[in-house]
Write a protein that holds these residues in place. Structure first.
Motif, PDB file in Angstrom:
ATOM      1  N   GLY A 264       0.939  -1.111   0.024  1.00  0.00           N
ATOM      2  CA  GLY A 264      -0.007  -0.156   0.094  1.00  0.00           C
ATOM      3  C   GLY A 264       0.763   1.084   0.095  1.00  0.00           C
ATOM      4  N   ASP A 265       2.152   1.254   0.253  1.00  0.00           N
ATOM      5  CA  ASP A 265       3.158   2.274   0.270  1.00  0.00           C
ATOM      6  C   ASP A 265       3.336   2.747  -1.330  1.00  0.00           C
ATOM      7  N   PRO A 276       2.722   6.747   2.780  1.00  0.00           N
ATOM      8  CA  PRO A 276       2.590   5.386   3.374  1.00  0.00           C
ATOM      9  C   PRO A 276       1.023   5.031   2.895  1.00  0.00           C
ATOM     10  N   ALA A 277       0.914   3.844   3.306  1.00  0.00           N
ATOM     11  CA  ALA A 277      -0.605   3.117   2.978  1.00  0.00           C
ATOM     12  C   ALA A 277      -1.765   3.951   4.001  1.00  0.00           C
ATOM     13  N   TRP A 360       6.291   4.539  10.135  1.00  0.00           N
ATOM     14  CA  TRP A 360       5.094   4.202  10.383  1.00  0.00           C
ATOM     15  C   TRP A 360       4.887   2.810  10.807  1.00  0.00           C
ATOM     16  N   ARG A 361       4.029   2.570  11.721  1.00  0.00           N
ATOM     17  CA  ARG A 361       3.533   1.153  11.911  1.00  0.00           C
ATOM     18  C   ARG A 361       2.128   0.945  11.939  1.00  0.00           C
ATOM     19  N   ASP A 369       3.439  -4.118  10.581  1.00  0.00           N
ATOM     20  CA  ASP A 369       3.581  -3.872   9.187  1.00  0.00           C
ATOM     21  C   ASP A 369       4.242  -2.316   9.297  1.00  0.00           C
ATOM     22  N   TYR A 370       5.318  -2.374   9.021  1.00  0.00           N
ATOM     23  CA  TYR A 370       6.305  -0.951   8.919  1.00  0.00           C
ATOM     24  C   TYR A 370       6.324  -0.381   7.775  1.00  0.00           C
ATOM     25  N   THR A 371       6.809   0.926   7.765  1.00  0.00           N
ATOM     26  CA  THR A 371       7.217   1.822   6.695  1.00  0.00           C
ATOM     27  C   THR A 371       8.353   2.429   7.273  1.00  0.00           C
TER      28      THR A 371
END
Length: 409
Positions: A264-265, A276-277, A360-361, A369-371
């Motif tokens: 999604g990113d 980010p998503a 982000w998490r 799910d991280y960015t």
């Protein structure tokens, strides 16, 4: 011929799509026009082209497409390959497609068959015409590796590439050139620790950006915009500020930038902006430089096999959401032969919290799910002691003559 500007869409699949990955197949079909979209399937890279083509056709048909196998593959028995490559009827069927899909296998089969000595065959020209008309070109594993201007040909040993094994026509070759110039793509990236070959490749080829797509993930590239889909993610490597010390006798760099993008990113290669998503944007931003930052993770670890399965992603997450301002690890081989070039040379990797590190998490049902954006990476050569350690006490096991876990292929 290489495409100088991107007209269509490229879907780069990192390989090993799992059973529940219909979202990736469905997105491919949607990009090609939706139900009934004609898709040409090339099992060219496959060692068992009939079986692999059947699996791909079933997945695409399940999502509403109208797939057709193009029987052009070195491992197809009883086929006059040159005749197929120049068959006007077969070429016309490819040109009439809305998408082209390349299977996994060995990427050298694709370029050696469709682009011998760097010259596009009429069959490849038909693929390029689909792309130029706004269509989709997709591939998984080996089929993904061929998408950029340069590609990894047969560079399975990450540590050997780090130590300098880098030969035209062997470790690397020309790809199909469908991705923007200066972007090098790789697949099975996190699973197989391929940051070890990506960094020296970028340095040697003069490419600024590397895109490493993990297994069970895909990246949709339209123009300058990347979007990650699937069950895993991708790593974006930026060498724009990286430097090296030419006086050192082995590969080294300082100041590469790494980002990890999850499903999604999106990232714009032109502006450098990552979005980010939406599910992550609903969560608080993680910024270790800010005074209110509170690490969620406990004390970290030093990675004794930095090129191991998933270690790079774990290190990036630890850097973002852990207590330490840097996270490191080693890459070296336990079973190096004494006569192996630079057998005693390993590499130390250090990730640093550079200005701009942010992330982000999303802690949904599927786990964290991280960015992670803008980590700085330094890599320095080190000399590995042999033996690394001595046993204690009588009757202990023999001395280990070289150190560390073996680097994955």
């Amino acid at each position: 011929m290489h495409t100088s500007s991107q007209a269509g869409t490229v879907v780069v699949i990192g390989g090993a799509l799992r059973a529940g990955s219909d979202a990736v197949w469905q997105r491919l079909v949607d990009e090609a026009g939706g139900p009934g979209a004609p898709i040409a399937v090339f099992p060219t890279a496959a060692y068992e082209p009939e079986r692999i083509a059947e699996q791909i056709v079933a997945a695409l048909a399940r999502c509403g497409a109208r797939p057709e196998v193009i029987p052009v593959a070195p491992h197809l028995a009883g086929v006059d390959l040159q005749a197929r490559l120049h068959d006007p009827a077969l070429i016309a069927r490819v040109a009439a497609s809305r998408a082209v899909f390349f299977s996994g296998g060995a990427q050298e089969y694709i370029v050696d068959t469709l682009q011998p000595q760097g010259q596009a065959t009429p069959m490849l020209q038909a693929v390029q015409a689909v792309f130029a008309a706004g269509g989709v070109v997709a591939g998984t594993s080996a089929g993904a590796a061929v998408m950029s201007q340069w590609m990894f040909r047969d560079a399975m040993d990450n540590l050997a590439v780090l130590r300098g094994r880098w030969r035209a026509g062997q470790e690397y070759d020309r790809g199909l050139g469908l991705l923007p110039p200066g972007l090098l793509v790789d697949q099975h990236f996190l699973k197989r620790g391929r940051i070890g070959r990506m960094l020296p490749a970028l340095q040697a080829l003069g490419c600024r950006l590397g895109l490493g797509v993990d297994e069970d993930a895909a990246v949709v590239v339209r123009g300058s915009v990347l979007e990650v889909i699937g069950g895993s993610g991708a790593v974006l490597v930026d060498m724009g500020e990286a430097t090296c010390d030419a006086t050192l006798p082995a590969f080294n760099l300082r100041g590469a930038r790494l980002s990890y993008l999850g499903a999604g990113d999106c990232h714009d290669l032109t502006s450098g902006v990552t979005t980010p998503a939406s599910r992550k944007r609903c969560q608080p931003r993680i910024a270790p430089q800010e005074s209110h930052f509170a690490p969620r993770l406990g004390s970290g670890r030093y990675f004794l096999d930095f090129l191991g399965d998933g270690c790079l992603r774990e290190a990036l997450v630890q850097l973002l959401d852990g207590p330490a301002a840097r996270v490191g690890g080693l890459a070296f081989r336990a079973d190096a032969r004494p006569d192996e070039p630079q057998a005693d040379i390993g590499f130390e990797f250090w990730l640093h919290r550079a200005p701009g590190l942010v992330g982000w998490r999303d802690g949904g049902a599927g786990g964290d799910d991280y960015t992670v954006l803008n980590a700085r990476l330094d890599v320095m050569p080190v000399r590995v002691a042999s033996p690394l350690f001595q046993p204690l006490g009588p009757g202990a096991a023999p001395v280990v003559q070289s150190a560390g876990p073996s680097t994955p292929p």
